[in-house]
Design a protein around this motif. Structure first.
Motif, PDB file in Angstrom:
ATOM      1  N   VAL A 185       0.859  -1.181   0.000  1.00  0.00           N
ATOM      2  CA  VAL A 185       0.000   0.000   0.000  1.00  0.00           C
ATOM      3  C   VAL A 185       0.895   1.231   0.000  1.00  0.00           C
ATOM      4  N   THR A 186       0.695   2.080  -0.996  1.00  0.00           N
ATOM      5  CA  THR A 186       1.389   3.370  -1.035  1.00  0.00           C
ATOM      6  C   THR A 186       0.385   4.435  -0.635  1.00  0.00           C
ATOM      7  N   ARG A 187       0.743   5.237   0.353  1.00  0.00           N
ATOM      8  CA  ARG A 187      -0.220   6.213   0.891  1.00  0.00           C
ATOM      9  C   ARG A 187       0.505   7.413   1.459  1.00  0.00           C
ATOM     10  N   PRO A 188      -0.178   8.577   1.480  1.00  0.00           N
ATOM     11  CA  PRO A 188       0.400   9.728   2.170  1.00  0.00           C
ATOM     12  C   PRO A 188       0.499   9.451   3.665  1.00  0.00           C
ATOM     13  N   ALA A 189       1.389  10.142   4.313  1.00  0.00           N
ATOM     14  CA  ALA A 189       1.595   9.928   5.744  1.00  0.00           C
ATOM     15  C   ALA A 189       0.763  10.899   6.564  1.00  0.00           C
ATOM     16  N   GLY A 190       0.473  10.497   7.805  1.00  0.00           N
ATOM     17  CA  GLY A 190      -0.096  11.372   8.817  1.00  0.00           C
ATOM     18  C   GLY A 190      -1.412  12.015   8.437  1.00  0.00           C
ATOM     19  N   ALA A 191      -1.458  13.347   8.607  1.00  0.00           N
ATOM     20  CA  ALA A 191      -2.701  14.090   8.457  1.00  0.00           C
ATOM     21  C   ALA A 191      -3.172  14.218   7.012  1.00  0.00           C
ATOM     22  N   ASP A 192      -2.391  13.741   6.049  1.00  0.00           N
ATOM     23  CA  ASP A 192      -2.831  13.812   4.651  1.00  0.00           C
ATOM     24  C   ASP A 192      -3.884  12.763   4.319  1.00  0.00           C
ATOM     25  N   MET A 193      -4.160  11.855   5.272  1.00  0.00           N
ATOM     26  CA  MET A 193      -5.252  10.897   5.106  1.00  0.00           C
ATOM     27  C   MET A 193      -6.120  10.934   6.348  1.00  0.00           C
ATOM     28  N   LEU A 194      -7.427  10.962   6.122  1.00  0.00           N
ATOM     29  CA  LEU A 194      -8.368  11.018   7.232  1.00  0.00           C
ATOM     30  C   LEU A 194      -9.492  10.023   6.983  1.00  0.00           C
ATOM     31  N   PHE A 195      -9.913   9.346   8.040  1.00  0.00           N
ATOM     32  CA  PHE A 195     -10.933   8.302   7.943  1.00  0.00           C
ATOM     33  C   PHE A 195     -12.203   8.780   8.641  1.00  0.00           C
ATOM     34  N   LEU A 196     -13.342   8.679   7.958  1.00  0.00           N
ATOM     35  CA  LEU A 196     -14.641   9.003   8.552  1.00  0.00           C
ATOM     36  C   LEU A 196     -15.490   7.737   8.586  1.00  0.00           C
ATOM     37  N   PRO A 197     -15.766   7.175   9.768  1.00  0.00           N
ATOM     38  CA  PRO A 197     -16.613   5.989   9.851  1.00  0.00           C
ATOM     39  C   PRO A 197     -18.089   6.349   9.785  1.00  0.00           C
ATOM     40  N   GLN A 198     -18.919   5.321   9.670  1.00  0.00           N
ATOM     41  CA  GLN A 198     -20.367   5.543   9.624  1.00  0.00           C
ATOM     42  C   GLN A 198     -20.867   6.141  10.931  1.00  0.00           C
ATOM     43  N   GLN A 199     -20.351   5.654  12.044  1.00  0.00           N
ATOM     44  CA  GLN A 199     -20.709   6.212  13.346  1.00  0.00           C
ATOM     45  C   GLN A 199     -19.568   7.113  13.801  1.00  0.00           C
ATOM     46  N   PRO A 200     -19.734   8.428  13.709  1.00  0.00           N
ATOM     47  CA  PRO A 200     -18.620   9.338  14.021  1.00  0.00           C
ATOM     48  C   PRO A 200     -18.174   9.214  15.476  1.00  0.00           C
ATOM     49  N   TYR A 201     -16.901   9.472  15.699  1.00  0.00           N
ATOM     50  CA  TYR A 201     -16.374   9.538  17.057  1.00  0.00           C
ATOM     51  C   TYR A 201     -16.457  10.979  17.540  1.00  0.00           C
ATOM     52  N   LEU A 202     -17.175  11.174  18.646  1.00  0.00           N
ATOM     53  CA  LEU A 202     -17.315  12.506  19.235  1.00  0.00           C
ATOM     54  C   LEU A 202     -16.649  12.474  20.607  1.00  0.00           C
ATOM     55  N   PRO A 203     -15.439  13.024  20.730  1.00  0.00           N
ATOM     56  CA  PRO A 203     -14.691  12.927  21.990  1.00  0.00           C
ATOM     57  C   PRO A 203     -15.322  13.776  23.084  1.00  0.00           C
ATOM     58  N   LEU A 204     -14.907  13.531  24.314  1.00  0.00           N
ATOM     59  CA  LEU A 204     -15.326  14.379  25.421  1.00  0.00           C
ATOM     60  C   LEU A 204     -14.743  15.770  25.214  1.00  0.00           C
ATOM     61  N   GLY A 205     -15.567  16.773  25.428  1.00  0.00           N
ATOM     62  CA  GLY A 205     -15.080  18.137  25.241  1.00  0.00           C
ATOM     63  C   GLY A 205     -16.168  19.032  24.681  1.00  0.00           C
ATOM     64  N   ASN A 206     -15.799  20.286  24.393  1.00  0.00           N
ATOM     65  CA  ASN A 206     -16.781  21.245  23.907  1.00  0.00           C
ATOM     66  C   ASN A 206     -16.940  21.135  22.391  1.00  0.00           C
ATOM     67  N   LEU A 207     -17.803  22.016  21.842  1.00  0.00           N
ATOM     68  CA  LEU A 207     -18.084  21.972  20.409  1.00  0.00           C
ATOM     69  C   LEU A 207     -16.846  22.327  19.584  1.00  0.00           C
ATOM     70  N   ARG A 208     -16.035  23.220  20.109  1.00  0.00           N
ATOM     71  CA  ARG A 208     -14.784  23.570  19.424  1.00  0.00           C
ATOM     72  C   ARG A 208     -13.894  22.329  19.288  1.00  0.00           C
ATOM     73  N   CYS A 209     -13.859  21.522  20.347  1.00  0.00           N
ATOM     74  CA  CYS A 209     -13.058  20.294  20.326  1.00  0.00           C
ATOM     75  C   CYS A 209     -13.585  19.318  19.273  1.00  0.00           C
ATOM     76  N   GLN A 210     -14.907  19.240  19.100  1.00  0.00           N
ATOM     77  CA  GLN A 210     -15.479  18.329  18.095  1.00  0.00           C
ATOM     78  C   GLN A 210     -15.026  18.705  16.684  1.00  0.00           C
TER      79      GLN A 210
END
Length: 566
Positions: A411-436
């Motif tokens: 697999v050839t892929r960009p590193a780090g933040a150049d790839m982002l994964f969005l699942p069907q059920q989003p992950y919403l961490p503990l924190g305020n709306l800015r953090c989301q």
């Protein structure tokens, strides 16, 4: 658990303890830690010295009372009071230093385990045989550090106490010393042989069952809404009762063995009260030994016997501690194995995304999902993956994201933040709306106006106002609908501007207009989508269609000529 893995208090357990404990005492904090430990030893020596003095003065004023010698009595009382005033701060400081050292050790060990837990995504690949890693980090480490110092001080204190009081007892009655050694050896061997492996094993399984019960309770809380939709209260209650029944059954066995141990311990304790008096009674009755000296002998006898039978007196606590050491060792071993796990699918970091001769298996090598897939996704030329359930669509995204490596190929892929994964059920961490919106880079300095603009772009223009502003902290998974959660996660992705965005049914809860609006923004931000979707309308936002048909079979099509078949 196999017979070889059954917990026990033996040399193997000692090696496991040393393996967990040793790194701290050779870490960057070693000098402070060793200094505090040295201070603990000094304070312990002080405690023992005061114990000897207290025992001496107790015998002295008892003899003075027996002799009706008022002057001797009050002189002893004044000395006792002076010793008391000096001793109290020493005792208090000893416990403060011990617990402070335990807390610092816990902080260091927790940081060490957390670093290994998150390193190379070990938390994601943990073996299913390791139950409740949360308990092992939160509770077992705490117990390990505090109890290690507790039992270490007991053991060292016993040695010091043995040396300090042995000379006192020998001058009073050598026969008591000989009897004491034989009695201590016999009771210690008996305790280890009869109660050892059984109680330690039961306590190990009790910790496991307590953690499982707590995990199932948390699971009900996290999935309260779907349980309510299904009227699943009876089923969930029945499941919890079954889990608790195993906990209850095991604890009944623990109580039975603790009852047997308590019978032996109390008989052992009460015998030590009367035995020294019986042995030296002849000397006291004949007048050869003062009553005060007999009191001193009894006190010295009890102190030495406590030192020699420290395992007997603390066996219940030691059995629980040993079980915790076994659990922490098993966790450490699994984390270490994950760090050394071979990657069978090679990963190469480059500007573009491509796979070459890629074969994907399930993590346990049970099923073939994809075979010899070769394709390239150039920037701006998106890929949509279609096919029936179970054909490997989401698995391919996980391989591209670097989460799975079971199989072969490259697999050839960009590193780090150049790839982002969005699942069907989003992950919403503990924190305020800015953090989301800024997760995981929550330290980014982004103005309120810009964040509100991104919310408007995903059709959530009133969300901040409705929830109390960008600094509002809520249980977002409960407050927001699934569609709102997906749009909020999409706003997070747009704000991050990755080169490639992997979307695993990430718009499944949205209507056609909202889905079109979100996908329509990707091209203007130079974000290339790699999508898994069952919606034909998303095909036009991609250049290629990878159709999976199961059993490892696949075909690659140009999107403009692909005919969607439901």
């Amino acid at each position: 658990m196999t017979a070889d893995e059954t917990p026990g208090f033996n040399l193997r357990l000692w090696r496991r303890f040393v393996g967990i404990a040793r790194p701290y005492w050779y870490s960057d904090e070693r000098w402070r830690a060793r200094g505090m430990l040295a201070l603990l030893v000094v304070l312990l020596l002080g405690q023992t010295a005061f114990n000897v003095l207290f025992n001496q003065e107790t015998g002295e004023f008892t003899s003075a009372l027996a002799a009706r010698d008022g002057e001797r009595f009050w002189a002893s009382i004044w000395r006792y009071t002076a010793i008391l005033v000096t001793a109290v701060p020493i005792y208090a400081l000893h416990y403060y230093v011990r617990d402070t050292l335990g807390l610092r050790w816990r902080r260091w060990l927790t940081d060490r385990f957390l670093a290994r837990y998150f390193h190379d995504r070990a938390y994601y690949r943990l073996d299913s045989d390791i139950d409740n890693p949360d308990q092992r980090i939160a509770e077992d480490i705490n117990s390990f550090t505090q109890k290690s110092l507790y039992f270490a001080m007991i053991a060292l204190g016993s040695v010091i106490q043995l040396v300090a009081f042995a000379s006192v007892l020998w001058t009073i009655s050598p026969g008591l010393v000989y009897f004491l050694i034989g009695y201590a050896v016999l009771s210690t061997v008996f305790t280890g042989a009869v109660f050892g492996r059984r109680l330690i094993g039961l306590n190990f399984f009790q910790l496991q069952r307590e953690a499982n019960f707590r995990f199932n309770l948390v699971r009900v809380r996290e999935h309260a809404e779907p349980i309510a939709f299904h009227d699943g209260e009876a089923r969930e209650m029945s499941s919890l009762q079954r889990v608790f029944a195993t906990l209850y059954s095991n604890y009944q066995k623990v109580l039975i063995w603790q009852f047997r141990l308590n019978l032996f311990q109390y008989a052992h304790t009460f015998l030590t009260i009367v035995l020294p008096t019986v042995i030296i009674a002849g000397d006291v009755l004949s007048g050869e030994l003062e009553v005060g000296r007999a009191i001193q002998a009894a006190g010295a006898f009890a102190a030495i016997l406590s030192a020699l039978t420290v395992i007997v007196e603390n066996f219940e606590g030691l059995s629980r501690f040993s079980a915790g050491v076994d659990r922490l060792h098993a966790f450490s071993q699994v984390l270490g194995a994950d760090e050394k796990a071979p990657e069978t699918i090679r990963t190469v970091h480059d500007f573009e995304l491509a796979v070459k001769d890629l074969t994907v298996l399930t993590p346990n090598h049970e099923h073939l999902l994809l075979q010899s897939v070769t394709l390239q996704v150039s920037p701006g030329q998106g890929l949509v993956i279609v096919g029936p359930s179970g054909s490997g669509k989401s698995s391919l995204l996980r391989v591209m994201a670097g989460l799975w490596n079971t199989g072969s190929g490259e697999v050839t892929r960009p590193a780090g933040a150049d790839m982002l994964f969005l699942p069907q059920q989003p992950y919403l961490p503990l924190g305020n709306l800015r953090c989301q919106l800024t997760y995981p880079h929550t330290e980014r300095d982004i103005s309120d106006e810009e964040l509100l603009q991104w919310l408007r772009r995903v059709n959530l223009p009133t969300l901040a106002e409705r929830c109390g502003g960008l600094n509002a902290e809520l249980d977002w998974a409960r407050v927001l609908s699934v569609g709102e959660q997906q749009r909020l996660a999409f706003a997070r992705a747009l704000l991050a501007k990755p080169r490639y965005l992997l979307l695993d049914e990430a718009t499944s809860a949205l209507d056609a207009a909202n889905e079109e609006g979100l996908y329509g923004q990707l091209a203007s931000l130079s974000i290339t989508p790699i999508s898994v979707s069952h919606h034909p309308a998303v095909v036009k936002h991609h250049s290629q269609v990878l159709s999976l048909s199961g059993g490892g079979r696949w075909t690659l099509h140009e999107a403009h000529s692909y005919c969607w078949t439901p």
